[in-house]
Design an enzyme around this catalytic site. Structure first.
Site, PDB file in Angstrom:
ATOM      1  N   GLU A 103       0.848  -1.208   0.000  1.00  7.25           N
ATOM      2  CA  GLU A 103       0.000   0.000   0.000  1.00  7.25           C
ATOM      3  C   GLU A 103       0.877   1.250   0.000  1.00  7.25           C
ATOM      4  O   GLU A 103       1.701   1.452   0.905  1.00  7.25           O
ATOM      5  CB  GLU A 103      -0.933  -0.016   1.218  1.00  7.25           C
ATOM      6  CG  GLU A 103      -2.029   1.017   1.115  1.00  7.25           C
ATOM      7  CD  GLU A 103      -3.031   0.926   2.262  1.00  7.25           C
ATOM      8  OE1 GLU A 103      -3.318  -0.190   2.739  1.00  7.25           O
ATOM      9  OE2 GLU A 103      -3.506   1.991   2.683  1.00  7.25           O
ATOM     10  N   ASP A 142       4.769 -14.537  11.339  1.00  6.82           N
ATOM     11  CA  ASP A 142       3.511 -15.005  10.751  1.00  6.82           C
ATOM     12  C   ASP A 142       2.430 -13.925  10.934  1.00  6.82           C
ATOM     13  O   ASP A 142       1.843 -13.797  12.008  1.00  6.82           O
ATOM     14  CB  ASP A 142       3.131 -16.316  11.472  1.00  6.82           C
ATOM     15  CG  ASP A 142       1.878 -16.948  10.929  1.00  6.82           C
ATOM     16  OD1 ASP A 142       1.097 -16.257  10.249  1.00  6.82           O
ATOM     17  OD2 ASP A 142       1.667 -18.138  11.213  1.00  6.82           O
ATOM     18  N   HIS A 164      -2.837  10.146   0.475  1.00  8.43           N
ATOM     19  CA  HIS A 164      -2.985   8.841  -0.152  1.00  8.43           C
ATOM     20  C   HIS A 164      -2.846   8.977  -1.673  1.00  8.43           C
ATOM     21  O   HIS A 164      -2.110   8.233  -2.307  1.00  8.43           O
ATOM     22  CB  HIS A 164      -4.369   8.295   0.205  1.00  8.43           C
ATOM     23  CG  HIS A 164      -4.492   6.831  -0.025  1.00  8.43           C
ATOM     24  ND1 HIS A 164      -3.988   5.906   0.861  1.00  8.43           N
ATOM     25  CD2 HIS A 164      -5.048   6.140  -1.039  1.00  8.43           C
ATOM     26  CE1 HIS A 164      -4.242   4.709   0.401  1.00  8.43           C
ATOM     27  NE2 HIS A 164      -4.887   4.814  -0.757  1.00  8.43           N
TER      28      HIS A 164
END
Ligand code: MEV
Length: 438
Positions: free
Chosen positions: A85, A296, A393
């Site tokens: 992202e 993980d 963004h």
């Protein structure tokens, strides 16, 4: 097209790739080129990656970025992050820098206990089972000694074994609820090996327990597995500063900013729809460091969200308040992480990431990860409560759009100049590119 195949795993890598290209692509040669473009020319390195999983056909890149200037407990860290992202690393870096001049992040591991369970079925008398359990408890510990020996040398091992009666929820269902300390390893293999041995010993010992009837001797082990819900493997990260110190370029009125910020966190505390997105923002930072450090992230995700719902309602993982004109913002999250074993000694980039972090212990890594999650949450809420999220963004996403449309250097410069004082939207970038190309 026949897309059904027997024995795929037995094919060589070349055969697998050929089959995929021929079966799913109109132009198999182009597909082959694309797949092979990502093979590493260093054969040894490629083989290492091939063998991480089964049926490897190629590598799948994700960028690894660095968020520098993380001041955590008075020490600076450069935090490696692996994520797709576009705005995440920029946001973490911005938060890190911001807080580095306001006292930095304070972190503390509150507990580090892991959990595993032997789930079994027993349909006899519950009191007899409890007596049996007490009589074999030391046998359960000794049966796992060969597995726990090394871990004990490092200060870890099995902490406790409890018999839990779950028959009120499911007929005949009992469990051994086992707690572990696994020091610097995540400990999944260690825990599961211990549990499987405990299951075997429990079943075998039942045969020799005289107070059991013939039927009662038939304990059925259903499964032995660790739990990814680790509410007692908890870390806390916090930041605080006088409200007036919050001021900076985009925070002209720090009192208003602090109040809106606290309100935003309170909304996430009471409103699950918001809480999920709020926590997703935290996990943007958490997952990126968890991945970079070879841990993980699915386990961490599952455990974090279960923790967020621990009181029966899904809520925010972070908290904020203002007291005596001081702004406080903190996060508590369960993190079962390791810095030895697993991928940590196998994946060259994981080894590098841990070295960049100064070869942290598992506790230290928990603290770094939690601080990154809090930084990410701060960046998101700061944007949301001030300029809105799209400004930053879309600025970051602009590059992706330009890449998608193979913009030239000159076009990029023209686009950058135009969006200095215009709002970036997908449509406006395309329109501008089209105009430039006329
Ligand atoms: C986007 O990946 C994350 C945010 O939606 C988090 C949030 O809303 O707090 C910006």
């Amino acid at each position: 097209m026949n897309s059904n195949i027997a024995g795929f795993s037995k094919l060589t890598k070349e055969e697998k790739v050929q089959w995929i290209a021929q079966t799913y692509f109109a132009n198999p040669d182009t597909a082959l080129d694309t797949i092979k473009q990502y093979w590493n020319s260093n054969q040894k390195l490629q083989q290492l990656h091939d063998e991480f999983i089964e049926n490897t056909i190629t590598n799948f890149y994700l960028p690894m970025g660095i968020a520098p200037n993380f001041l955590i407990n008075d020490r600076y860290y450069s935090v490696p992050m692996v994520i797709e992202e576009s705005s995440v690393v920029a946001a973490a870096a911005k938060s890190a820098k911001y807080w580095s001049t306001r006292g930095g992040f304070k972190t503390k591991v509150l507990s580090s206990e892991k959990i595993g369970q032997v789930h079994f079925k027993y349909t006899g008398n519950s009191n007899t089972l409890h007596s049996f359990f007490q009589s074999i408890k030391s046998q359960l510990y000794s049966a796992t000694e060969s597995i726990t020996k090394n871990m004990q040398k490092r200060g870890g091992g099995i902490l406790d074994i409890q018999l839990v009666d779950k028959t009120h929820e499911l007929k005949g269902y009992y469990q051994l609820h086992v707690t572990f300390e696994t020091k610097d390893s995540m400990g999944a293999n260690f825990i599961n090996s211990c549990l499987e041995q405990l299951g075997k010993t429990l079943k075998e010992a039942a045969w020799y327990y005289d107070s059991f009837s013939e039927d009662e001797k038939e304990i059925q082990i259903i499964m032995c597995i660790l739990s990814n819900y680790v509410p007692n493997c908890l870390v806390r990260a916090s930041v605080s500063c006088p409200v007036s110190d919050l001021a900076e370029k985009k925070i002209e009125n720090p009192v208003l900013f602090a109040e809106k910020f606290v309100q935003a966190v309170q909304i996430a505390a009471v409103e699950p729809y918001r809480a999920v997105t709020h926590n997703k923002g935290i996990m943007n930072g958490i997952d990126a460091v968890v991945l970079a450090s070879g841990n993980d992230f699915r386990a961490v995700e599952a455990g974090a969200h279960a923790y967020a719902a621990r009181n029966g309602k899904y809520t925010s993982l972070s908290h904020a308040y203002i007291e005596h004109d001081v702004f406080h913002f903190s996060l508590e999250i369960p993190l079962a992480l390791g810095t030895v074993g697993g991928l940590t000694s196998l994946h060259p980039m994981v080894k590098m990431a841990l070295e960049i972090l100064g070869k942290p212990s598992a506790h230290e890594l928990m603290e770094i990860v939690a601080a990154t999650g809090l930084a990410q949450n701060f960046a998101a809420l700061r944007s949301l409560t001030t300029t809105g999220i799209q400004e930053g963004h879309m600025k970051m996403h602009l590059n992706n759009i330009l890449n998608q449309h193979q913009a030239t250097h000159a076009e990029r410069q023209a686009v950058a100049a135009f969006f200095e004082n215009h709002t970036v939207t997908h449509a406006s970038v395309i329109e501008l590119l089209e105009n430039l190309r006329k």
